[in-house]
Design a protein around this motif. Sequence first.
Motif, PDB file in Angstrom:
ATOM      1  N   GLY A 132      -9.937  -4.208   2.372  1.00 22.62           N
ATOM      2  CA  GLY A 132     -10.377  -4.152   0.983  1.00 22.62           C
ATOM      3  C   GLY A 132     -10.712  -2.753   0.514  1.00 22.62           C
ATOM      4  N   LEU A 133     -10.255  -1.732   1.242  1.00 20.11           N
ATOM      5  CA  LEU A 133     -10.454  -0.343   0.830  1.00 20.11           C
ATOM      6  C   LEU A 133      -9.826  -0.140  -0.553  1.00 20.11           C
ATOM      7  CD1 LEU A 133     -11.751   2.033   2.447  1.00 20.11           C
ATOM      8  CD2 LEU A 133      -9.436   2.845   2.879  1.00 20.11           C
ATOM      9  N   THR A 134     -10.555   0.533  -1.455  1.00 25.42           N
ATOM     10  CA  THR A 134     -10.081   0.652  -2.838  1.00 25.42           C
ATOM     11  C   THR A 134      -9.647   2.053  -3.222  1.00 25.42           C
ATOM     12  OG1 THR A 134     -12.371   0.945  -3.582  1.00 25.42           O
ATOM     13  CG2 THR A 134     -11.457  -1.299  -3.666  1.00 25.42           C
ATOM     14  N   GLN A 135      -9.838   3.041  -2.345  1.00 26.63           N
ATOM     15  CA  GLN A 135      -9.418   4.411  -2.663  1.00 26.63           C
ATOM     16  C   GLN A 135      -8.862   5.091  -1.436  1.00 26.63           C
ATOM     17  OE1 GLN A 135     -12.322   6.875  -4.634  1.00 26.63           O
ATOM     18  NE2 GLN A 135     -11.196   8.772  -4.246  1.00 26.63           N
ATOM     19  N   ILE A 136      -7.661   5.669  -1.569  1.00 29.37           N
ATOM     20  CA  ILE A 136      -7.017   6.409  -0.477  1.00 29.37           C
ATOM     21  C   ILE A 136      -6.418   7.690  -1.045  1.00 29.37           C
ATOM     22  CG2 ILE A 136      -5.162   6.418   1.226  1.00 29.37           C
ATOM     23  CD1 ILE A 136      -5.470   3.434   1.504  1.00 29.37           C
ATOM     24  N   ASP A 137      -6.706   8.827  -0.396  1.00 29.24           N
ATOM     25  CA  ASP A 137      -6.136  10.124  -0.761  1.00 29.24           C
ATOM     26  C   ASP A 137      -5.266  10.601   0.394  1.00 29.24           C
ATOM     27  OD1 ASP A 137      -7.634  10.044  -3.092  1.00 29.24           O
ATOM     28  OD2 ASP A 137      -9.330  11.081  -2.180  1.00 29.24           O
ATOM     29  N   LEU A 138      -3.974  10.733   0.144  1.00 24.71           N
ATOM     30  CA  LEU A 138      -3.045  11.168   1.184  1.00 24.71           C
ATOM     31  C   LEU A 138      -2.716  12.641   1.000  1.00 24.71           C
ATOM     32  CD1 LEU A 138      -0.485   8.220   1.382  1.00 24.71           C
ATOM     33  CD2 LEU A 138      -2.442   8.666   2.862  1.00 24.71           C
ATOM     34  N   LEU A 139      -2.867  13.416   2.066  1.00 25.74           N
ATOM     35  CA  LEU A 139      -2.460  14.811   2.102  1.00 25.74           C
ATOM     36  C   LEU A 139      -1.269  14.938   3.055  1.00 25.74           C
ATOM     37  CD1 LEU A 139      -5.971  16.492   2.487  1.00 25.74           C
ATOM     38  CD2 LEU A 139      -4.805  15.819   0.381  1.00 25.74           C
ATOM     39  N   ASP A 140      -0.769  16.152   3.183  1.00 25.53           N
ATOM     40  CA  ASP A 140       0.333  16.381   4.104  1.00 25.53           C
ATOM     41  C   ASP A 140      -0.211  16.681   5.494  1.00 25.53           C
ATOM     42  OD1 ASP A 140       2.923  16.436   4.786  1.00 25.53           O
ATOM     43  OD2 ASP A 140       3.475  18.203   3.649  1.00 25.53           O
ATOM     44  N   ARG A 185       6.269  14.032  20.434  1.00 24.72           N
ATOM     45  CA  ARG A 185       4.858  14.406  20.540  1.00 24.72           C
ATOM     46  C   ARG A 185       4.218  14.636  19.164  1.00 24.72           C
ATOM     47  NH1 ARG A 185       7.723  19.008  22.072  1.00 24.72           N
ATOM     48  NH2 ARG A 185       7.303  20.914  20.862  1.00 24.72           N
ATOM     49  N   TYR A 186       5.056  14.742  18.129  1.00 25.02           N
ATOM     50  CA  TYR A 186       4.518  14.902  16.771  1.00 25.02           C
ATOM     51  C   TYR A 186       4.518  13.566  16.034  1.00 25.02           C
ATOM     52  CZ  TYR A 186       4.997  19.872  17.664  1.00 25.02           C
ATOM     53  OH  TYR A 186       4.884  21.112  18.179  1.00 25.02           O
ATOM     54  N   GLY A 187       5.640  12.925  15.964  1.00 23.46           N
ATOM     55  CA  GLY A 187       5.703  11.594  15.375  1.00 23.46           C
ATOM     56  C   GLY A 187       5.941  11.588  13.880  1.00 23.46           C
ATOM     57  N   VAL A 188       6.346  10.404  13.407  1.00 20.84           N
ATOM     58  CA  VAL A 188       6.600  10.156  11.988  1.00 20.84           C
ATOM     59  C   VAL A 188       5.741   8.965  11.578  1.00 20.84           C
ATOM     60  CG1 VAL A 188       8.319   9.502  10.277  1.00 20.84           C
ATOM     61  CG2 VAL A 188       8.943  11.062  12.125  1.00 20.84           C
ATOM     62  N   HIS A 189       5.031   9.096  10.482  1.00 19.89           N
ATOM     63  CA  HIS A 189       4.110   8.060  10.036  1.00 19.89           C
ATOM     64  C   HIS A 189       4.748   7.210   8.942  1.00 19.89           C
ATOM     65  CE1 HIS A 189       1.083   9.920  12.469  1.00 19.89           C
ATOM     66  NE2 HIS A 189       1.122  11.043  11.775  1.00 19.89           N
ATOM     67  N   ASN A 190       4.612   5.919   9.062  1.00 21.26           N
ATOM     68  CA  ASN A 190       5.198   4.974   8.124  1.00 21.26           C
ATOM     69  C   ASN A 190       4.241   4.753   6.946  1.00 21.26           C
ATOM     70  OD1 ASN A 190       6.568   3.009   6.771  1.00 21.26           O
ATOM     71  ND2 ASN A 190       6.647   1.562   8.478  1.00 21.26           N
ATOM     72  N   ILE A 191       4.610   5.273   5.799  1.00 23.88           N
ATOM     73  CA  ILE A 191       3.725   5.194   4.639  1.00 23.88           C
ATOM     74  C   ILE A 191       3.694   3.797   4.035  1.00 23.88           C
ATOM     75  CG2 ILE A 191       5.380   5.749   2.816  1.00 23.88           C
ATOM     76  CD1 ILE A 191       3.249   7.680   1.703  1.00 23.88           C
ATOM     77  N   GLN A 192       4.573   2.912   4.493  1.00 23.64           N
ATOM     78  CA  GLN A 192       4.556   1.546   3.978  1.00 23.64           C
ATOM     79  C   GLN A 192       3.288   0.792   4.334  1.00 23.64           C
ATOM     80  OE1 GLN A 192       8.108  -0.475   5.171  1.00 23.64           O
ATOM     81  NE2 GLN A 192       9.435   0.772   3.859  1.00 23.64           N
ATOM     82  N   ILE A 193       2.492   1.378   5.211  1.00 17.30           N
ATOM     83  CA  ILE A 193       1.223   0.744   5.567  1.00 17.30           C
ATOM     84  C   ILE A 193       0.295   0.657   4.361  1.00 17.30           C
ATOM     85  CG2 ILE A 193      -0.080   2.811   6.216  1.00 17.30           C
ATOM     86  CD1 ILE A 193      -1.016   1.321   8.693  1.00 17.30           C
ATOM     87  N   ILE A 194       0.570   1.452   3.329  1.00 17.40           N
ATOM     88  CA  ILE A 194      -0.232   1.413   2.110  1.00 17.40           C
ATOM     89  C   ILE A 194      -0.197   0.012   1.484  1.00 17.40           C
ATOM     90  CG2 ILE A 194      -0.394   2.312  -0.260  1.00 17.40           C
ATOM     91  CD1 ILE A 194      -1.416   4.250   1.758  1.00 17.40           C
ATOM     92  N   SER A 195       0.902  -0.676   1.643  1.00 16.88           N
ATOM     93  CA  SER A 195       1.041  -2.002   1.023  1.00 16.88           C
ATOM     94  C   SER A 195       0.072  -3.020   1.613  1.00 16.88           C
ATOM     95  CB  SER A 195       2.477  -2.505   1.173  1.00 16.88           C
ATOM     96  OG  SER A 195       2.822  -2.625   2.553  1.00 16.88           O
ATOM     97  N   ARG A 196      -0.539  -2.727   2.778  1.00 10.90           N
ATOM     98  CA  ARG A 196      -1.512  -3.654   3.361  1.00 10.90           C
ATOM     99  C   ARG A 196      -2.820  -3.677   2.576  1.00 10.90           C
ATOM    100  NH1 ARG A 196      -1.274  -2.355   9.868  1.00 10.90           N
ATOM    101  NH2 ARG A 196       1.010  -2.463  10.151  1.00 10.90           N
ATOM    102  N   PHE A 197      -3.077  -2.617   1.800  1.00 11.38           N
ATOM    103  CA  PHE A 197      -4.322  -2.534   1.037  1.00 11.38           C
ATOM    104  C   PHE A 197      -4.069  -3.128  -0.355  1.00 11.38           C
ATOM    105  CE2 PHE A 197      -4.447   0.800   4.210  1.00 11.38           C
ATOM    106  CZ  PHE A 197      -5.704   0.622   4.771  1.00 11.38           C
ATOM    107  N   ALA A 198      -4.068  -4.446  -0.417  1.00 15.33           N
ATOM    108  CA  ALA A 198      -3.708  -5.143  -1.655  1.00 15.33           C
ATOM    109  C   ALA A 198      -4.751  -4.972  -2.750  1.00 15.33           C
ATOM    110  CB  ALA A 198      -3.509  -6.625  -1.371  1.00 15.33           C
ATOM    111  N   LYS A 199      -5.984  -4.562  -2.371  1.00 20.23           N
ATOM    112  CA  LYS A 199      -7.054  -4.410  -3.361  1.00 20.23           C
ATOM    113  C   LYS A 199      -7.246  -2.962  -3.781  1.00 20.23           C
ATOM    114  CE  LYS A 199      -9.601  -8.452  -1.698  1.00 20.23           C
ATOM    115  NZ  LYS A 199      -8.636  -8.828  -0.640  1.00 20.23           N
TER     116      LYS A 199
END
Length: 438
Positions: free
Chosen positions: A92-100, A123-137
Amino acid sequence: NAMLGSKRKSIEIEPAPLATIDDFSSEIIAIVLGFLTWQDALQARTCNKKWVEASKVAIIAPSEYIIGRYRMYERPVRSFRALATMSNVLPGLTQIDLLDFDYPTRYNYGEDPDGEEEVIPLRYGVHNIQIISRFAKLRCLSLCDVSLNGRYPCLFNLPLLQKLHINDNRYKYSRGWDGRTKVKWDLELLAGLPHLKDLFVQGTKLSGNIKSLRILFHTLETVKLNARDVGGDLMELAEFPCLRTMDLDGTNVTGDVRDIKETDFTNLNEMFLSGNVYGSNVYCEFDCIADVPSVMQAYHRLSKRIPSLFEKIRRWYLDLNSTDQYYSEYHNYGIDPPFFIEPVKVGPRLGWRWINDQKHPCKVNWLDPEPEIPSEDDYVARSKYDSYVRDLQDIELELQASPFKDCYLPTEEEYCRLSKEFDENRVFSDDEDDSCGE
Protein backbone atom coordinates in the motif's frame (compact mmCIF):
# COMPACT_ATOMS: atom_id res chain seq x y z
CA ASN A 1 -36.99 -0.35 62.00
CA ALA A 2 -35.79 -3.79 61.31
CA MET A 3 -35.06 -2.69 57.84
CA LEU A 4 -33.16 0.40 58.98
CA GLY A 5 -31.20 -1.62 61.47
CA SER A 6 -30.17 -4.20 59.00
CA LYS A 7 -26.65 -4.23 57.84
CA ARG A 8 -26.16 -2.95 54.38
CA LYS A 9 -24.13 -5.23 52.25
CA SER A 10 -21.54 -3.47 50.02
CA ILE A 11 -21.75 -4.38 46.41
CA GLU A 12 -18.43 -4.50 44.60
CA ILE A 13 -18.55 -3.97 40.87
CA GLU A 14 -15.57 -5.32 39.06
CA PRO A 15 -14.35 -2.94 36.28
CA ALA A 16 -14.64 -4.23 32.76
CA PRO A 17 -11.29 -5.04 31.21
CA LEU A 18 -10.01 -2.23 29.00
CA ALA A 19 -9.70 -2.89 25.34
CA THR A 20 -6.21 -2.87 23.87
CA ILE A 21 -5.10 -2.18 20.36
CA ASP A 22 -4.69 -5.92 19.87
CA ASP A 23 -8.45 -6.22 20.21
CA PHE A 24 -8.97 -4.08 17.13
CA SER A 25 -9.80 -5.76 13.87
CA SER A 26 -7.27 -5.91 11.05
CA GLU A 27 -9.28 -3.28 9.18
CA ILE A 28 -8.94 -0.80 12.08
CA ILE A 29 -5.23 -1.51 12.45
CA ALA A 30 -4.77 -0.94 8.70
CA ILE A 31 -6.38 2.49 9.11
CA VAL A 32 -3.99 3.28 11.99
CA LEU A 33 -1.00 2.26 9.89
CA GLY A 34 -2.24 4.58 7.14
CA PHE A 35 -1.37 7.59 9.32
CA LEU A 36 2.27 6.53 9.61
CA THR A 37 5.22 7.04 7.31
CA TRP A 38 6.53 3.92 5.60
CA GLN A 39 9.48 3.80 8.06
CA ASP A 40 7.17 3.77 11.09
CA ALA A 41 4.77 1.33 9.42
CA LEU A 42 7.63 -1.13 8.85
CA GLN A 43 8.47 -1.07 12.55
CA ALA A 44 4.85 -1.24 13.71
CA ARG A 45 4.06 -4.31 11.61
CA THR A 46 6.51 -6.38 13.69
CA CYS A 47 4.15 -6.32 16.72
CA ASN A 48 2.36 -9.54 15.88
CA LYS A 49 0.82 -11.57 13.09
CA LYS A 50 -2.36 -9.46 13.00
CA TRP A 51 -0.32 -6.33 12.35
CA VAL A 52 1.62 -8.12 9.63
CA GLU A 53 -1.62 -8.98 7.85
CA ALA A 54 -2.98 -5.45 8.36
CA SER A 55 0.15 -3.91 6.82
CA LYS A 56 -0.58 -5.74 3.57
CA VAL A 57 -3.87 -3.88 3.09
CA ALA A 58 -2.91 -0.54 4.70
CA ILE A 59 -2.67 2.58 2.52
CA ILE A 60 0.53 4.23 3.74
CA ALA A 61 0.68 8.03 4.02
CA PRO A 62 2.74 9.65 1.22
CA SER A 63 6.39 9.95 2.26
CA GLU A 64 9.59 10.03 0.23
CA TYR A 65 10.79 6.57 -0.76
CA ILE A 66 13.84 6.80 -3.05
CA ILE A 67 15.19 3.96 -5.17
CA GLY A 68 18.48 4.33 -7.02
CA ARG A 69 22.18 4.92 -6.57
CA TYR A 70 23.07 7.84 -8.76
CA ARG A 71 26.11 9.70 -7.41
CA MET A 72 24.84 13.24 -8.12
CA TYR A 73 22.30 12.75 -5.30
CA GLU A 74 23.59 13.02 -1.75
CA ARG A 75 20.35 11.88 -0.11
CA PRO A 76 20.26 8.28 1.19
CA VAL A 77 18.83 5.85 -1.34
CA ARG A 78 17.84 2.20 -1.30
CA SER A 79 18.52 -0.71 -3.60
CA PHE A 80 15.97 -2.03 -6.05
CA ARG A 81 15.76 -5.28 -4.08
CA ALA A 82 14.29 -3.23 -1.22
CA LEU A 83 11.48 -2.15 -3.53
CA ALA A 84 10.74 -5.81 -4.36
CA THR A 85 10.54 -6.55 -0.64
CA MET A 86 8.25 -3.60 -0.06
CA SER A 87 5.87 -4.86 -2.72
CA ASN A 88 5.21 -7.88 -0.48
CA VAL A 89 5.47 -6.20 2.92
CA LEU A 90 3.85 -2.80 2.29
CA PRO A 91 2.07 -3.01 -1.07
CA GLY A 92 0.00 0.00 0.00
CA LEU A 93 2.98 2.33 -0.46
CA THR A 94 1.66 5.56 -2.02
CA GLN A 95 4.85 7.39 -3.08
CA ILE A 96 7.92 6.14 -4.96
CA ASP A 97 10.81 8.21 -6.36
CA LEU A 98 13.02 6.38 -8.85
CA LEU A 99 16.54 7.60 -9.59
CA ASP A 100 19.19 6.12 -11.85
CA PHE A 101 21.93 3.70 -10.85
CA ASP A 102 25.67 4.05 -11.29
CA TYR A 103 26.63 2.67 -14.71
CA PRO A 104 26.37 -0.10 -15.81
CA THR A 105 23.56 -1.13 -13.43
CA ARG A 106 20.28 -0.07 -15.01
CA TYR A 107 16.60 -0.81 -15.48
CA ASN A 108 15.31 -3.25 -18.05
CA TYR A 109 14.51 -2.15 -21.60
CA GLY A 110 10.86 -1.80 -22.49
CA GLU A 111 8.96 -2.57 -25.66
CA ASP A 112 10.30 -1.09 -28.92
CA PRO A 113 13.60 0.27 -27.50
CA ASP A 114 16.06 2.42 -29.42
CA GLY A 115 19.01 0.30 -30.52
CA GLU A 116 19.98 -3.11 -29.29
CA GLU A 117 19.87 -3.93 -25.60
CA GLU A 118 23.25 -3.64 -23.96
CA VAL A 119 24.65 -6.77 -22.33
CA ILE A 120 25.25 -6.16 -18.62
CA PRO A 121 27.64 -8.34 -16.54
CA LEU A 122 25.83 -10.51 -13.99
CA ARG A 123 27.55 -8.84 -11.04
CA TYR A 124 25.72 -5.61 -11.89
CA GLY A 125 22.31 -6.83 -13.00
CA VAL A 126 19.23 -5.38 -14.67
CA HIS A 127 16.22 -4.33 -12.62
CA ASN A 128 12.69 -5.01 -13.81
CA ILE A 129 10.72 -1.79 -13.47
CA GLN A 130 7.44 -3.65 -13.99
CA ILE A 131 7.48 -4.27 -10.26
CA ILE A 132 5.89 -0.82 -9.99
CA SER A 133 2.59 -2.36 -11.08
CA ARG A 134 2.44 -4.28 -7.76
CA PHE A 135 1.78 -1.00 -5.93
CA ALA A 136 -1.86 -0.66 -6.97
CA LYS A 137 -2.51 2.09 -4.39
CA LEU A 138 0.30 4.33 -5.61
CA ARG A 139 -0.52 8.06 -5.49
CA CYS A 140 2.80 9.70 -6.43
CA LEU A 141 5.39 8.40 -8.91
CA SER A 142 8.55 10.28 -9.85
CA LEU A 143 11.22 9.21 -12.36
CA CYS A 144 14.23 11.52 -12.36
CA ASP A 145 17.16 10.94 -14.75
CA VAL A 146 16.22 7.27 -15.04
CA SER A 147 17.86 5.35 -17.90
CA LEU A 148 14.74 3.79 -19.39
CA ASN A 149 14.41 2.85 -23.04
CA GLY A 150 11.21 1.91 -24.83
CA ARG A 151 7.55 1.59 -23.88
CA TYR A 152 6.49 0.68 -20.35
CA PRO A 153 2.70 0.11 -20.13
CA CYS A 154 3.07 -0.78 -16.44
CA LEU A 155 3.78 2.87 -15.61
CA PHE A 156 0.38 3.91 -16.96
CA ASN A 157 -1.84 1.31 -15.33
CA LEU A 158 -2.11 2.84 -11.87
CA PRO A 159 -5.77 3.77 -11.37
CA LEU A 160 -5.22 5.73 -8.12
CA LEU A 161 -2.15 7.72 -9.21
CA GLN A 162 -2.47 11.48 -8.64
CA LYS A 163 1.03 12.78 -9.40
CA LEU A 164 3.30 11.69 -12.26
CA HIS A 165 6.70 13.36 -12.69
CA ILE A 166 9.07 12.20 -15.43
CA ASN A 167 12.10 14.44 -15.61
CA ASP A 168 15.46 14.19 -17.34
CA ASN A 169 17.85 17.00 -16.37
CA ARG A 170 20.21 15.95 -19.16
CA TYR A 171 17.67 16.91 -21.79
CA LYS A 172 19.31 19.24 -24.36
CA TYR A 173 16.95 21.67 -26.01
CA SER A 174 19.13 22.95 -28.83
CA ARG A 175 20.54 19.68 -30.19
CA GLY A 176 17.58 17.39 -30.11
CA TRP A 177 16.94 14.63 -27.63
CA ASP A 178 20.08 13.62 -25.80
CA GLY A 179 18.84 12.41 -22.44
CA ARG A 180 18.67 8.98 -20.83
CA THR A 181 14.98 8.74 -19.95
CA LYS A 182 13.86 7.36 -23.32
CA VAL A 183 10.36 6.45 -22.24
CA LYS A 184 8.18 6.23 -25.34
CA TRP A 185 4.56 6.99 -24.67
CA ASP A 186 1.52 8.79 -25.96
CA LEU A 187 -0.87 11.04 -24.07
CA GLU A 188 -3.62 8.52 -24.79
CA LEU A 189 -2.05 6.25 -22.14
CA LEU A 190 -3.31 8.67 -19.50
CA ALA A 191 -6.61 6.81 -19.76
CA GLY A 192 -5.01 4.35 -17.32
CA LEU A 193 -4.51 7.18 -14.78
CA PRO A 194 -8.07 8.53 -14.40
CA HIS A 195 -7.39 10.31 -11.07
CA LEU A 196 -4.24 12.15 -12.14
CA LYS A 197 -3.98 15.71 -10.79
CA ASP A 198 -0.35 16.69 -11.39
CA LEU A 199 1.48 15.88 -14.66
CA PHE A 200 5.09 16.99 -15.19
CA VAL A 201 7.04 15.65 -18.18
CA GLN A 202 10.39 16.76 -19.56
CA GLY A 203 12.96 14.99 -21.65
CA THR A 204 11.01 11.88 -22.63
CA LYS A 205 9.78 10.74 -26.02
CA LEU A 206 6.25 11.89 -25.37
CA SER A 207 3.90 12.37 -28.30
CA GLY A 208 0.22 12.94 -28.92
CA ASN A 209 -2.46 15.60 -28.88
CA ILE A 210 -3.40 17.53 -25.75
CA LYS A 211 -6.97 16.66 -26.59
CA SER A 212 -6.18 13.32 -24.92
CA LEU A 213 -5.98 15.18 -21.60
CA ARG A 214 -9.77 15.42 -21.59
CA ILE A 215 -9.85 12.06 -19.84
CA LEU A 216 -8.60 14.11 -16.84
CA PHE A 217 -11.18 16.87 -17.28
CA HIS A 218 -12.47 16.75 -13.70
CA THR A 219 -9.14 16.11 -11.91
CA LEU A 220 -6.21 17.81 -13.70
CA GLU A 221 -4.75 20.70 -11.67
CA THR A 222 -1.19 21.04 -12.99
CA VAL A 223 0.18 20.21 -16.42
CA LYS A 224 3.79 20.92 -17.41
CA LEU A 225 4.89 19.40 -20.71
CA ASN A 226 8.17 19.88 -22.54
CA ALA A 227 8.01 17.61 -25.57
CA ARG A 228 8.21 18.70 -29.20
CA ASP A 229 6.00 15.87 -30.46
CA VAL A 230 3.02 17.05 -28.42
CA GLY A 231 0.58 19.17 -30.42
CA GLY A 232 -3.02 20.24 -30.54
CA ASP A 233 -5.09 23.37 -29.95
CA LEU A 234 -4.57 25.42 -26.80
CA MET A 235 -8.33 25.87 -26.35
CA GLU A 236 -8.78 22.14 -25.71
CA LEU A 237 -7.86 22.91 -22.08
CA ALA A 238 -9.91 26.10 -21.76
CA GLU A 239 -12.85 24.54 -19.90
CA PHE A 240 -10.93 22.39 -17.39
CA PRO A 241 -12.52 23.40 -14.05
CA CYS A 242 -9.59 22.47 -11.75
CA LEU A 243 -6.64 23.55 -13.92
CA ARG A 244 -4.42 25.98 -12.00
CA THR A 245 -0.98 25.67 -13.61
CA MET A 246 -0.38 25.22 -17.33
CA ASP A 247 3.13 25.14 -18.81
CA LEU A 248 3.27 24.10 -22.48
CA ASP A 249 6.62 25.69 -23.27
CA GLY A 250 8.60 23.35 -25.54
CA THR A 251 5.56 21.72 -27.15
CA ASN A 252 4.05 22.33 -30.58
CA VAL A 253 0.64 23.33 -29.24
CA THR A 254 -0.89 26.08 -31.39
CA GLY A 255 -3.47 28.79 -30.82
CA ASP A 256 -3.98 32.52 -30.36
CA VAL A 257 -4.24 34.28 -27.00
CA ARG A 258 -6.87 36.61 -28.48
CA ASP A 259 -9.23 33.62 -28.64
CA ILE A 260 -9.22 33.27 -24.84
CA LYS A 261 -12.51 34.54 -23.42
CA GLU A 262 -13.49 35.62 -19.92
CA THR A 263 -15.05 32.21 -19.29
CA ASP A 264 -11.91 30.27 -20.32
CA PHE A 265 -9.26 29.03 -17.88
CA THR A 266 -11.29 30.39 -14.98
CA ASN A 267 -9.10 28.95 -12.18
CA LEU A 268 -5.69 29.36 -13.83
CA ASN A 269 -2.96 30.91 -11.64
CA GLU A 270 0.09 30.38 -13.85
CA MET A 271 0.49 30.04 -17.61
CA PHE A 272 3.43 29.51 -19.96
CA LEU A 273 2.50 28.99 -23.58
CA SER A 274 4.16 27.25 -26.49
CA GLY A 275 6.09 29.44 -28.91
CA ASN A 276 3.67 28.27 -31.60
CA VAL A 277 0.79 30.06 -29.86
CA TYR A 278 0.42 33.52 -31.36
CA GLY A 279 1.04 35.94 -28.52
CA SER A 280 2.86 33.40 -26.34
CA ASN A 281 4.24 34.99 -23.18
CA VAL A 282 7.41 32.91 -23.61
CA TYR A 283 8.29 33.86 -27.19
CA CYS A 284 6.46 35.61 -30.02
CA GLU A 285 7.36 37.06 -33.41
CA PHE A 286 4.58 39.41 -34.52
CA ASP A 287 3.55 39.35 -38.15
CA CYS A 288 2.67 43.02 -38.20
CA ILE A 289 2.63 46.08 -35.95
CA ALA A 290 -1.17 46.24 -35.95
CA ASP A 291 -1.41 42.89 -34.08
CA VAL A 292 0.42 44.09 -30.98
CA PRO A 293 -2.35 46.29 -29.41
CA SER A 294 -4.99 43.54 -29.67
CA VAL A 295 -2.64 40.95 -28.13
CA MET A 296 -1.79 43.35 -25.30
CA GLN A 297 -5.49 43.92 -24.69
CA ALA A 298 -5.94 40.16 -24.40
CA TYR A 299 -3.16 39.98 -21.81
CA HIS A 300 -4.67 42.91 -19.97
CA ARG A 301 -7.94 41.00 -19.63
CA LEU A 302 -6.15 37.84 -18.49
CA SER A 303 -4.01 39.74 -15.97
CA LYS A 304 -7.14 40.57 -14.00
CA ARG A 305 -7.37 36.86 -13.16
CA ILE A 306 -3.66 36.01 -13.37
CA PRO A 307 -1.80 39.06 -11.94
CA SER A 308 1.68 37.62 -12.55
CA LEU A 309 1.01 36.88 -16.23
CA PHE A 310 1.76 40.38 -17.55
CA GLU A 311 5.17 40.51 -15.91
CA LYS A 312 6.21 37.14 -17.37
CA ILE A 313 6.17 38.31 -20.99
CA ARG A 314 9.69 37.55 -22.23
CA ARG A 315 10.78 37.82 -25.87
CA TRP A 316 8.41 39.81 -28.04
CA TYR A 317 9.47 41.51 -31.25
CA LEU A 318 8.41 42.21 -34.80
CA ASP A 319 9.24 39.39 -37.20
CA LEU A 320 12.36 40.16 -39.25
CA ASN A 321 10.47 39.09 -42.37
CA SER A 322 7.48 41.33 -41.62
CA THR A 323 6.49 43.82 -44.30
CA ASP A 324 6.36 46.47 -41.53
CA GLN A 325 10.10 46.24 -40.94
CA TYR A 326 12.18 49.25 -41.99
CA TYR A 327 15.77 50.39 -41.63
CA SER A 328 17.89 53.45 -42.22
CA GLU A 329 21.15 53.74 -44.11
CA TYR A 330 22.61 54.95 -40.81
CA HIS A 331 21.27 52.18 -38.59
CA ASN A 332 24.60 50.33 -38.50
CA TYR A 333 26.21 53.43 -37.00
CA GLY A 334 23.25 55.01 -35.25
CA ILE A 335 20.19 53.58 -33.56
CA ASP A 336 18.25 50.43 -34.33
CA PRO A 337 14.52 50.69 -35.01
CA PRO A 338 12.40 50.05 -31.88
CA PHE A 339 10.82 46.75 -32.87
CA PHE A 340 10.93 45.00 -29.49
CA ILE A 341 7.91 45.06 -27.17
CA GLU A 342 8.33 45.59 -23.44
CA PRO A 343 5.59 45.33 -20.79
CA VAL A 344 5.41 48.18 -18.27
CA LYS A 345 3.97 47.94 -14.77
CA VAL A 346 3.92 50.99 -12.51
CA GLY A 347 2.01 50.42 -9.30
CA PRO A 348 -1.46 49.16 -10.25
CA ARG A 349 -1.11 50.51 -13.78
CA LEU A 350 -0.23 48.31 -16.78
CA GLY A 351 1.06 49.36 -20.17
CA TRP A 352 3.55 48.53 -22.89
CA ARG A 353 6.03 50.26 -25.16
CA TRP A 354 8.21 49.74 -28.18
CA ILE A 355 11.94 49.65 -27.48
CA ASN A 356 15.04 48.91 -29.52
CA ASP A 357 17.94 46.56 -28.88
CA GLN A 358 19.95 49.45 -27.39
CA LYS A 359 17.24 50.01 -24.74
CA HIS A 360 15.95 53.26 -26.22
CA PRO A 361 12.21 53.27 -25.42
CA CYS A 362 9.23 54.98 -27.00
CA LYS A 363 6.30 56.47 -25.11
CA VAL A 364 4.19 54.08 -23.03
CA ASN A 365 0.83 52.84 -24.30
CA TRP A 366 -1.15 52.72 -21.05
CA LEU A 367 -3.87 50.11 -20.64
CA ASP A 368 -5.10 51.42 -17.27
CA PRO A 369 -6.11 54.96 -16.32
CA GLU A 370 -4.15 56.94 -13.74
CA PRO A 371 -5.06 56.00 -10.15
CA GLU A 372 -6.97 58.54 -8.12
CA ILE A 373 -5.05 60.63 -5.57
CA PRO A 374 -5.96 59.29 -2.11
CA SER A 375 -6.67 61.52 0.86
CA GLU A 376 -3.90 62.49 3.27
CA ASP A 377 -5.63 60.58 6.08
CA ASP A 378 -5.33 57.23 4.31
CA TYR A 379 -1.65 56.58 5.04
CA VAL A 380 -1.46 53.15 3.41
CA ALA A 381 -3.08 54.26 0.15
CA ARG A 382 -1.02 57.45 0.18
CA SER A 383 2.21 55.47 0.59
CA LYS A 384 1.31 53.25 -2.38
CA TYR A 385 0.46 56.29 -4.48
CA ASP A 386 3.76 58.00 -3.63
CA SER A 387 5.59 54.83 -4.67
CA TYR A 388 3.65 54.87 -7.95
CA VAL A 389 4.65 58.48 -8.60
CA ARG A 390 8.34 57.74 -8.00
CA ASP A 391 8.27 54.77 -10.37
CA LEU A 392 6.46 56.85 -12.98
CA GLN A 393 9.12 59.54 -12.71
CA ASP A 394 11.81 56.94 -13.36
CA ILE A 395 9.95 55.90 -16.51
CA GLU A 396 9.77 59.52 -17.64
CA LEU A 397 13.47 60.15 -16.98
CA GLU A 398 14.35 57.07 -19.01
CA LEU A 399 12.15 58.32 -21.84
CA GLN A 400 13.72 61.80 -21.88
CA ALA A 401 17.12 60.25 -22.65
CA SER A 402 15.70 58.34 -25.63
CA PRO A 403 15.70 59.62 -29.23
CA PHE A 404 12.11 58.27 -29.50
CA LYS A 405 10.77 60.35 -26.60
CA ASP A 406 8.16 62.14 -28.71
CA CYS A 407 6.47 59.15 -30.34
CA TYR A 408 4.80 55.85 -29.52
CA LEU A 409 6.44 54.26 -32.57
CA PRO A 410 8.26 56.29 -35.22
CA THR A 411 7.22 56.05 -38.84
CA GLU A 412 9.85 55.06 -41.36
CA GLU A 413 10.47 58.72 -42.26
CA GLU A 414 10.75 59.74 -38.60
CA TYR A 415 13.09 56.89 -37.85
CA CYS A 416 15.39 57.73 -40.79
CA ARG A 417 15.55 61.35 -39.63
CA LEU A 418 16.26 60.39 -36.00
CA SER A 419 18.87 57.86 -37.04
CA LYS A 420 20.64 60.43 -39.19
CA GLU A 421 20.60 63.01 -36.40
CA PHE A 422 21.89 60.47 -33.94
CA ASP A 423 24.75 59.54 -36.30
CA GLU A 424 25.65 63.18 -36.90
CA ASN A 425 25.72 63.89 -33.18
CA ARG A 426 27.91 60.85 -32.66
CA VAL A 427 30.40 62.03 -35.31
CA PHE A 428 30.40 65.55 -33.85
CA SER A 429 31.03 64.15 -30.39
CA ASP A 430 33.92 62.03 -31.68
CA ASP A 431 35.48 65.09 -33.37
CA GLU A 432 35.26 67.04 -30.11
CA ASP A 433 36.99 64.24 -28.24
CA ASP A 434 39.77 64.15 -30.84
CA SER A 435 40.31 67.91 -30.60
CA CYS A 436 40.43 67.75 -26.83
CA GLY A 437 42.99 64.97 -27.04
CA GLU A 438 45.24 67.08 -29.33
